[in-house]
Structure formats: structure tokens, C-alpha cells
Write a protein that holds these residues in place. Structure first.
Motif, mmCIF file in Angstrom:
data_model
loop_
_atom_site.group_PDB
_atom_site.id
_atom_site.type_symbol
_atom_site.label_atom_id
_atom_site.label_comp_id
_atom_site.label_asym_id
_atom_site.label_seq_id
_atom_site.Cartn_x
_atom_site.Cartn_y
_atom_site.Cartn_z
ATOM 1 N N GLU A 1 0.809 -1.218 0.000
ATOM 2 C CA GLU A 1 0.000 0.000 0.000
ATOM 3 C C GLU A 1 0.844 1.271 0.000
ATOM 4 O OE1 GLU A 1 -2.864 -0.056 3.099
ATOM 5 O OE2 GLU A 1 -3.879 -1.864 2.380
ATOM 6 N N LYS A 2 1.981 1.238 0.670
ATOM 7 C CA LYS A 2 2.804 2.447 0.765
ATOM 8 C C LYS A 2 3.398 2.857 -0.582
ATOM 9 C CE LYS A 2 4.065 1.906 5.635
ATOM 10 N NZ LYS A 2 5.181 1.799 6.616
ATOM 11 N N ARG A 3 3.450 1.931 -1.509
ATOM 12 C CA ARG A 3 4.001 2.259 -2.825
ATOM 13 C C ARG A 3 2.991 2.987 -3.720
ATOM 14 N NH1 ARG A 3 8.570 0.014 -5.152
ATOM 15 N NH2 ARG A 3 9.813 -1.360 -3.828
ATOM 16 N N SER A 4 1.694 2.896 -3.419
ATOM 17 C CA SER A 4 0.640 3.484 -4.275
ATOM 18 C C SER A 4 0.821 3.017 -5.719
ATOM 19 C CB SER A 4 0.681 5.020 -4.207
ATOM 20 O OG SER A 4 0.502 5.477 -2.891
ATOM 21 N N LEU A 5 0.853 1.697 -5.891
ATOM 22 C CA LEU A 5 1.167 1.124 -7.193
ATOM 23 C C LEU A 5 0.138 1.477 -8.265
ATOM 24 C CD1 LEU A 5 2.454 -2.378 -6.047
ATOM 25 C CD2 LEU A 5 3.786 -0.612 -7.212
ATOM 26 N N GLY A 6 -1.134 1.587 -7.898
ATOM 27 C CA GLY A 6 -2.143 1.973 -8.872
ATOM 28 C C GLY A 6 -1.860 3.348 -9.454
ATOM 29 N N THR A 7 -1.516 4.297 -8.573
ATOM 30 C CA THR A 7 -1.154 5.644 -9.023
ATOM 31 C C THR A 7 0.106 5.598 -9.875
ATOM 32 O OG1 THR A 7 -2.163 6.715 -7.106
ATOM 33 C CG2 THR A 7 -0.432 7.931 -8.242
ATOM 34 N N PHE A 8 1.091 4.826 -9.437
ATOM 35 C CA PHE A 8 2.346 4.737 -10.178
ATOM 36 C C PHE A 8 2.143 4.217 -11.594
ATOM 37 C CE2 PHE A 8 5.778 1.913 -11.608
ATOM 38 C CZ PHE A 8 6.751 2.865 -11.854
ATOM 39 N N ILE A 9 1.318 3.198 -11.762
ATOM 40 C CA ILE A 9 1.112 2.622 -13.092
ATOM 41 C C ILE A 9 0.502 3.653 -14.041
ATOM 42 C CG2 ILE A 9 -0.205 0.882 -14.373
ATOM 43 C CD1 ILE A 9 0.193 -1.005 -11.991
ATOM 44 N N ILE A 10 -0.447 4.452 -13.550
ATOM 45 C CA ILE A 10 -1.007 5.515 -14.384
ATOM 46 C C ILE A 10 0.057 6.558 -14.709
ATOM 47 C CG2 ILE A 10 -2.692 7.395 -14.490
ATOM 48 C CD1 ILE A 10 -4.534 5.691 -12.762
ATOM 49 N N LEU A 11 0.832 6.967 -13.714
ATOM 50 C CA LEU A 11 1.891 7.950 -13.948
ATOM 51 C C LEU A 11 2.904 7.434 -14.967
ATOM 52 C CD1 LEU A 11 2.508 9.137 -10.276
ATOM 53 C CD2 LEU A 11 1.472 10.475 -12.122
ATOM 54 N N ASP A 12 3.209 6.157 -14.902
ATOM 55 C CA ASP A 12 4.157 5.579 -15.849
ATOM 56 C C ASP A 12 3.581 5.598 -17.266
ATOM 57 O OD1 ASP A 12 6.708 4.095 -16.349
ATOM 58 O OD2 ASP A 12 5.305 2.524 -16.988
ATOM 59 N N HIS A 13 2.285 5.360 -17.401
ATOM 60 C CA HIS A 13 1.665 5.441 -18.725
ATOM 61 C C HIS A 13 1.689 6.868 -19.268
ATOM 62 C CE1 HIS A 13 0.303 1.345 -18.114
ATOM 63 N NE2 HIS A 13 -0.252 1.349 -19.307
ATOM 64 N N ILE A 14 1.457 7.844 -18.419
ATOM 65 C CA ILE A 14 1.522 9.242 -18.858
ATOM 66 C C ILE A 14 2.943 9.586 -19.281
ATOM 67 C CG2 ILE A 14 1.207 11.650 -18.163
ATOM 68 C CD1 ILE A 14 -0.941 10.644 -16.180
ATOM 69 N N ARG A 15 3.931 9.146 -18.508
ATOM 70 C CA ARG A 15 5.335 9.405 -18.854
ATOM 71 C C ARG A 15 5.679 8.783 -20.200
ATOM 72 N NH1 ARG A 15 9.877 6.612 -18.823
ATOM 73 N NH2 ARG A 15 8.815 4.777 -17.982
ATOM 74 N N ARG A 16 5.238 7.567 -20.424
ATOM 75 C CA ARG A 16 5.522 6.903 -21.695
ATOM 76 C C ARG A 16 4.856 7.635 -22.860
ATOM 77 N NH1 ARG A 16 7.522 1.639 -21.189
ATOM 78 N NH2 ARG A 16 7.786 1.026 -18.994
#
Length: 248
Positions: free
Chosen positions: A191-206
């Protein structure tokens, strides 16, 4: 020459059923099939019209009373992460992503099952078998990829790859000048990683790196806590009566 599929797609209407997002509401969907050589072009057109893909079906809400579901997309070139989102990116900088074809694995399915039982235990997907999961991943007639996110292993600094623990997966479509996040899941215990948020952010970065305009996030439901996270990715557009409009 435009094909018969694009000229005359056949649309169907589902029977009413209880809405999974708003208590007391009934949902219906209009859908069509995405098959054959023109499936990708039809999917591009339908994505602009607020449709989503699930395997070989494109669908959108067609509810009689309610209009709460809004198709939303991030304007990738204008996106700048908030302080909290920047911390999420930094917190997950030890993850290695691998982009591959839409091929299902037992390892993915195990993570998928853990995610559903933790986050969506009352949903209809929780009883999906390995065969059902494989169909969800692999049944596509358009440009689809699977992105796996893994913890680094001892050789990652040399190879740029990882055989470490799988912590997140995203099923992603390429659409005209953008990407569409079909489905993503992750380790619910981190939970501390906020992986759901990270995956979206990674898609935006890509998308930004590829010069793409949009990342489609599916539907945002105004009064649903399950969907509230999507408004954190600004600037965001929604499909309204006048076309795509900025959601403030």
C-alpha cells in the motif's frame, strides 16, 4: 476503401442490471464487436466516442436514468505531477518495467487473484479462472501490450531487465495518438508504494516520451468513491454533449 465493418457496425444493448458503482441505479451498455482486419480502426473511432474495449467487445454506458459515467482522458503533453505524485514515482524508482505482447501467465493470474480478493471481493471478476484470465489478456484484434512491473534483481543494473517479484501488470491498447488503459492490477499488500497511481503515472510518462496526446483512463463516476482517484491526474478531459471538454 472503407470496409463493411466500419460502414455498418452492428450495435447491441445489454439487459438492465444493478450498477456496481451507484447504489439503487441500474446499468445498461451498448456494445459492438471488434474483430477482423479493421478492428483497430473501428476501435480508434469508438474510443473517441467514449467506448471502452473488453476482449473483442467495445462498449459504453447506455443507462436510461443516469448519466454519471463520463469517459475521461489525461492530456499527456500538459501533465505535470503533483508533489505527492512525484513522491510516488520516486518511491517506485526501483521497479523495472517490461513491455511485451498480450500473453497471459500463471504468475500474472496469481497476482490478479490476490488483487481482486483484496480490492474487489464482491465484484463479478473475482471468480475468473485461469482460462478466463487468459481470454481477457489475449483476445484482442488490435495493438495491445502487457506491461509487467517487477522489483529489481541483482543483474538489473547490467541487463536493464528483471526476474524479480512481479508487483504490477497493465493491459494497454494503442489508440490513435494515445494509449488506453484497459485493465491494471497490482500487489495489494504494498500500500505504501501506491502502485495503482504509479502505473497511471508511468503510462503518462511513456505517452509524453512518444509524443502522444492522451492516456484514456476509462470512466469516471462523480459520486463513486471507487473512481475518485482519476480526477487527481490533471489536466483531464471528459466526453460531454459538446465533445471532449476540460474537467476542472
Amino acid at each position: 476503401m472503407t470496409s463493411h465493418l466500419l460502414d455498418h457496425p452492428q450495435f447491441y444493448l445489454t439487459a438492465p442490471q444493478s450498477c456496481p458503482y451507484l447504489e439503487g441505479e441500474m446499468e445498461r451498455k451498448v456494445f459492438t464487436y471488434l474483430v477482423g482486419p479493421d478492428a483497430a480502426r473501428l476501435n480508434n473511432i469508438l474510443s473517441l466516442g467514449g467506448f471502452r474495449r473488453s476482449q473483442t467487445i467495445a462498449y459504453r454506458p447506455a443507462c436510461e436514468r443516469c448519466r454519471s459515467c463520463l469517459s475521461v482522458r489525461v492530456i499527456a503533453p500538459l501533465f505535470s505531477p503533483s508533489r505527492n505524485q512525484s513522491r510516488v514515482m520516486k518511491r517506485n524508482s526501483d521497479l523495472i518495467a517490461r513491455v511485451g505482447p498480450p500473453v497471459a501467465t500463471g504468475e500474472q493470474y496469481e497476482l490478479f487473484s490476490r488483487y481482486l480478493h483484496s480490492r474487489h471481493s464482491e465484484g463479478g471478476m473475482v471468480d475468473m479462472s485461469l482460462g478466463d484470465f487468459a481470454e481477457m489478456i489475449e483476445e484482442t484484434h488490435i495493438d495491445t501490450t502487457v506491461i509487467e512491473y517487477r522489483l529489481r534483481d541483482p543483474d538489473s543494473g547490467i541487463t536493464g531487465r528483471s526476474t524479480g517479484e512481479l508487483v504490477g501488470v497493465a493491459l494497454t491498447d494503442r489508440v490513435e495518438n494515445g494509449t488506453s488503459m484497459v485493465y491494471s492490477f497490482f500487489n495489494p499488500e504494498m500500500e505504501k508504494r501506491s502502485l495503482g497511481t504509479f502505473i497511471i503515472l508511468d503510462h503518462i510518462r511513456r505517452a509524453q516520451m512518444e509524443g502522444l496526446d492522451h492516456v484514456y483512463l476509462g470512466y469516471w463516476v462523480k459520486n463513486s468513491n471507487k473512481m475518485a482517484y482519476k480526477v487527481r491526474f490533471q489536466p483531464l478531459e471528459f466526453l460531454g454533449h459538446q465533445g471532449w471538454e476540460r474537467l476542472e
